[in-house]
Design an enzyme around this catalytic site. Sequence first.
Site, PDB file in Angstrom:
ATOM      1  N   GLU A 120      -3.559   5.909   8.574  1.00 51.29           N
ATOM      2  CA  GLU A 120      -4.537   6.946   7.565  1.00 51.29           C
ATOM      3  C   GLU A 120      -6.183   7.911   8.454  1.00 51.29           C
ATOM      4  OE1 GLU A 120      -6.660   4.430   4.813  1.00 51.29           O
ATOM      5  OE2 GLU A 120      -4.710   4.621   3.525  1.00 51.29           O
ATOM      6  N   ARG A 127      -6.032  -7.735 -10.294  1.00 51.29           N
ATOM      7  CA  ARG A 127      -6.404  -9.072 -10.399  1.00 51.29           C
ATOM      8  C   ARG A 127      -7.990  -8.966 -10.774  1.00 51.29           C
ATOM      9  NH1 ARG A 127      -9.346  -9.583  -5.738  1.00 51.29           N
ATOM     10  NH2 ARG A 127      -8.346  -9.132  -4.331  1.00 51.29           N
ATOM     11  N   LYS A 136       0.618  -1.237   0.230  1.00 54.40           N
ATOM     12  CA  LYS A 136      -0.260   0.218   0.075  1.00 54.40           C
ATOM     13  C   LYS A 136       0.780   1.664   0.160  1.00 54.40           C
ATOM     14  CE  LYS A 136      -4.139  -1.499   2.612  1.00 54.40           C
ATOM     15  NZ  LYS A 136      -4.205  -3.314   1.454  1.00 54.40           N
ATOM     16  N   HIS A 172     -14.007  -5.651   7.172  1.00 54.39           N
ATOM     17  CA  HIS A 172     -13.356  -5.089   6.362  1.00 54.39           C
ATOM     18  C   HIS A 172     -14.029  -5.768   4.819  1.00 54.39           C
ATOM     19  CE1 HIS A 172     -12.865  -2.031   9.201  1.00 54.39           C
ATOM     20  NE2 HIS A 172     -11.979  -2.347   9.582  1.00 54.39           N
TER      21      HIS A 172
HETATM   22  P1  ADP Z   1     -12.630  -8.797  -3.387  1.00 53.65           P
HETATM   23  O1  ADP Z   1     -12.280  -6.998  -2.879  1.00 53.65           O
HETATM   24  O2  ADP Z   1     -11.600  -9.032  -4.801  1.00 53.65           O
HETATM   25  O3  ADP Z   1     -13.464  -9.388  -2.636  1.00 53.65           O
HETATM   26  P2  ADP Z   1     -10.553  -9.102  -1.608  1.00 53.65           P
HETATM   27  O4  ADP Z   1      -9.972  -8.466  -0.743  1.00 53.65           O
HETATM   28  O5  ADP Z   1     -11.606 -10.182  -0.455  1.00 53.65           O
HETATM   29  O6  ADP Z   1     -11.061  -8.827  -3.156  1.00 53.65           O
HETATM   30  O7  ADP Z   1      -9.744 -10.812  -1.983  1.00 53.65           O
HETATM   31  C1  ADP Z   1      -9.513 -11.468  -2.791  1.00 53.65           C
HETATM   32  C2  ADP Z   1      -9.177 -12.746  -2.694  1.00 53.65           C
HETATM   33  O8  ADP Z   1      -8.621 -12.448  -2.364  1.00 53.65           O
HETATM   34  C3  ADP Z   1      -9.302 -13.315  -1.257  1.00 53.65           C
HETATM   35  O9  ADP Z   1     -10.008 -14.688  -1.517  1.00 53.65           O
HETATM   36  C4  ADP Z   1      -8.745 -12.857  -0.291  1.00 53.65           C
HETATM   37  O10 ADP Z   1      -8.420 -13.914   0.408  1.00 53.65           O
HETATM   38  C5  ADP Z   1      -7.616 -13.144  -1.062  1.00 53.65           C
HETATM   39  N1  ADP Z   1      -6.377 -11.904  -0.492  1.00 53.65           N
HETATM   40  C6  ADP Z   1      -6.683 -11.056  -0.917  1.00 53.65           C
HETATM   41  N2  ADP Z   1      -5.375 -10.270  -0.487  1.00 53.65           N
HETATM   42  C7  ADP Z   1      -5.208 -11.524   1.056  1.00 53.65           C
HETATM   43  C8  ADP Z   1      -3.774 -11.345   1.530  1.00 53.65           C
HETATM   44  N3  ADP Z   1      -2.709 -10.366   2.003  1.00 53.65           N
HETATM   45  N4  ADP Z   1      -3.543 -12.562   2.297  1.00 53.65           N
HETATM   46  C9  ADP Z   1      -3.984 -13.626   1.788  1.00 53.65           C
HETATM   47  N5  ADP Z   1      -5.396 -13.932   1.104  1.00 53.65           N
HETATM   48  C10 ADP Z   1      -6.037 -12.558  -0.107  1.00 53.65           C
HETATM   49  P1  ADP Z   2      -8.049  -4.571   1.793  1.00 52.13           P
HETATM   50  O1  ADP Z   2      -6.708  -4.567   1.313  1.00 52.13           O
HETATM   51  O2  ADP Z   2      -7.738  -5.160   3.481  1.00 52.13           O
HETATM   52  O3  ADP Z   2      -8.697  -4.808   1.027  1.00 52.13           O
HETATM   53  P2  ADP Z   2      -8.408  -1.705   1.977  1.00 52.13           P
HETATM   54  O4  ADP Z   2      -7.577  -0.503   2.370  1.00 52.13           O
HETATM   55  O5  ADP Z   2      -9.067  -2.133   0.656  1.00 52.13           O
HETATM   56  O6  ADP Z   2      -7.751  -2.869   2.762  1.00 52.13           O
HETATM   57  O7  ADP Z   2      -9.483  -1.704   3.454  1.00 52.13           O
HETATM   58  C1  ADP Z   2     -10.820  -2.367   3.297  1.00 52.13           C
HETATM   59  C2  ADP Z   2     -11.809  -2.109   3.736  1.00 52.13           C
HETATM   60  O8  ADP Z   2     -11.572  -0.803   4.896  1.00 52.13           O
HETATM   61  C3  ADP Z   2     -12.436  -0.395   3.059  1.00 52.13           C
HETATM   62  O9  ADP Z   2     -13.603  -0.892   2.032  1.00 52.13           O
HETATM   63  C4  ADP Z   2     -12.799   0.418   4.121  1.00 52.13           C
HETATM   64  O10 ADP Z   2     -14.134  -0.411   4.752  1.00 52.13           O
HETATM   65  C5  ADP Z   2     -12.029   0.130   5.172  1.00 52.13           C
HETATM   66  N1  ADP Z   2     -10.392   1.206   4.985  1.00 52.13           N
HETATM   67  C6  ADP Z   2      -9.322   0.889   4.831  1.00 52.13           C
HETATM   68  N2  ADP Z   2      -9.250   1.794   5.386  1.00 52.13           N
HETATM   69  C7  ADP Z   2     -10.065   2.862   5.424  1.00 52.13           C
HETATM   70  C8  ADP Z   2     -10.146   4.916   6.310  1.00 52.13           C
HETATM   71  N3  ADP Z   2      -9.020   5.368   5.931  1.00 52.13           N
HETATM   72  N4  ADP Z   2     -11.059   5.188   7.022  1.00 52.13           N
HETATM   73  C9  ADP Z   2     -12.148   4.178   6.892  1.00 52.13           C
HETATM   74  N5  ADP Z   2     -12.039   2.880   6.619  1.00 52.13           N
HETATM   75  C10 ADP Z   2     -10.750   2.251   6.053  1.00 52.13           C
END
Ligand code: ADP
Ligand code: ADP
Length: 484
Positions: A206, A298, A122, A241
């Site tokens: 953040e 992806r 990130k 989340h």
């Molecule tokens: P999407 O927005 O496509 O739902 P997710 O963040 O929920 O994305 O992740 C999609 C898939 O990738 C899920 O099967 C989740 O378990 C896997 N995944 C994503 N990030 C990680 C991570 N850092 N470690 C393990 N699995 C991950």
């Molecule tokens: P991941 O890689 O686990 O998907 P993201 O950065 O995409 O992580 O965040 C996943 C979720 O966490 C977001 O959809 C939101 O619900 C919450 N989130 C992330 N960052 C923030 C923030 N700065 N403030 C509030 N909610 C957040």
Amino acid sequence: MWPNFWLMKKVLVANRGEIALRIMRSLKEMGIQTVAVYSEADRMAPHVLYADEAVCLGPAPSNQSYLLGDKIISVCKDLGVDGIHPGYGFLSENADFAKSVFESGIEFIGPSPLAIELMGDKLTAKDTVKGYDIPMVPGTDSAIDDIEVAKSLAQEIGFPILIKASAGGGGKGMRIVESADVFEEQMKLAVSEAVSAFGNGAVFIEKYIASPRHIEIQVLADKHGNVVHLFERECSIQRRHQKVIEEAPSSVLTDELRAEMGLCAVNVALSCNYVGAGTVEFLLDENMNFYFLEMNTRLQVEHPVTEMITGVDLVKQQILVARGEKLSFNQDDLKISGHALEVRVYAEDAKNNFLPDIGVLSSYKRPVGIGVRVDDGFEEGMEIPIYYDPMISKLITYGKDRSESIEIMKRAISDYQIAGIQTTLEFGAFVMGHESFISGNFDTHFVKKYFDPSFLKSDNSNEQMIAAWYAARFFNEKEADFDR
Ligand code: ADP
Ligand code: ADP
Ligand code: MG
């Protein structure tokens, strides 16, 4: 460059379940031979039976099967495979794997290893998009190494703040800090969690956006520098989340805001020379300000809602792009038509904190009819394996507008018959009937604010089974982490 039409006569899908099947359907329509891989737990899985050829990779745990990149590449060589589609999860965002695939002379159906690497972290991602005029959530732009400096910055931003693991994903690796006096202890916990979960202790701060909506933009880029966006998906209905219900388009974006966010997403793709299908995630605050969160390099779980409203098959596009073809449409050719919804049907008990449930699908009848699409990877009588993501299926509906799509979803949920396992279907019905959802006035706190398990019918869930499921899954995840 001439399009490599001779490429991709045979593609291996390095995944399982619904997404492996979904990818193979498009491959078949394109006249491409399909190769499945599977673990011992998936011998009789539908994706194995559907493929033209199938190869067993090893025992059930993913680090002994689906994560074995080198073994997958050697299967490709043995079978004369010329492309690998990684799906989502598993090896899909593993830059080293993508690199090995390229080096083996096989096409990786996805972006370059460098783009995966830049966007997979990130902080690196934030750094990469600097200079492209992308709005960021206020916070630190490098890993925190001095707690006192970080604390005073947190005070400047204003509590609550969010500590995030730079290598985090899947909703994991985030901690909300309410006030300065607990900052230091939360910081230490966040770092040690990040080390154990992701093998990387880099964390950053953040601003915690109080009432955000999660809006993401689908992008598509070819190898000739053309990038388009396919509008947004709203994914604000989440637990832990993690998304459970998604829709396209969002009910709150104006055409202007959609164009502005779309342009930003295209710029994020340009910043890393992106190729293929990708997703740029944003948070949208109450005042309609949007902020870049991350890019997922992806095919996304919720991609079908975009396919429904644009008529574009994203998997076919991924293949065409990987073959070297130019996009056959430009931004102006793309239009939103109708409204699509997706409910992720997880083997989880919504009444019990969405804890994973286990068991056998003793009865399994899919809904059918106009406007209903079911992407799944199970049949009646199958067991949900404890080793992998507990998603059973994705129930997608499409209507001429949002309210028709909701009505179809309600009907489809009630037609969907699943017995033997607790699922998120009933939760889906709750959301479809909730006035905040119907009015479009909701944010990522929907579940916390409005959902009370007593709204759902009670059952007799087996707590010991759930505990066993958790123990096994935890063990499996730990093992998988070492492999990442
Ligand atoms: P999407 O927005 O496509 O739902 P997710 O963040 O929920 O994305 O992740 C999609 C898939 O990738 C899920 O099967 C989740 O378990 C896997 N995944 C994503 N990030 C990680 C991570 N850092 N470690 C393990 N699995 C991950
Ligand atoms: P991941 O890689 O686990 O998907 P993201 O950065 O995409 O992580 O965040 C996943 C979720 O966490 C977001 O959809 C939101 O619900 C919450 N989130 C992330 N960052 C923030 C923030 N700065 N403030 C509030 N909610 C957040
Ligand atoms: Mg995300």
